[in-house]
Design a protein around this motif. Structure first.
Motif: not given
Length: 152
Positions: A34-56
């Protein structure tokens, strides 16, 4: 040779690595999921994913730090409730991760995601992928009810 089922592997793990078996149970518990699901539901969609080699984006690092804090709090509860030391948990994780039959142990993956940024980004990418399949139109409509416009 017949491959072991996940249940047989869990039984073997609880005998050979009782600390990790208890940790795996904890990470599969409703409290953690539940803690993981709540955390990801609140945060995953707000993240801009790029390769780690790129500036984060700085926001990604902020979310990573909050994930670390969430997992750390969960781990502290586990260690306290199980009367373990952090060294015992670390050594059990190390032994299993170095073994060849440990790919199915999710608790190690969650812990790695709390310590390694690249693993965390992979976890977020997996969660974002799951979210795409959960709804087709953003309104909670399951994909099996989605009209793909294909006529047979």
């Amino acid at each position: 040779m017949v491959a072991q089922t996940e249940t047989e592997e869990l039984k073997e793990l609880s005998t050979s690595e009782p600390v990790l078996a208890r940790l795996e149970d904890f990470f599969a518990s409703p409290s953690f999921t539940s803690a993981l699901g709540d955390f990801m539901s609140e945060n995953a969609s707000t993240m801009e994913l790029s390769t780690v080699a790129e500036e984060q984006p700085l926001h990604n690092m902020d979310v990573f730090c909050r994930y670390q804090a969430m997992v750390e709090a969960q781990m502290e509860d586990f260690i306290r409730s199980e009367a373990l030391t952090t060294e015992e948990v670390y050594e059990a994780c190390r032994r299993v991760k170095e073994g060849s039959d440990s790919a199915w142990i999710t608790c190690v993956d969650y812990l790695l995601a709390a310590t390694e940024y690249t693993s965390f980004i992979g976890l977020v990418a997996d969660f974002q992928g799951l979210e795409q399949w959960e709804t087709a139109d953003g309104n909670g409509e399951p994909l099996e009810n989605f009209d793909y416009g294909i006529t047979v």
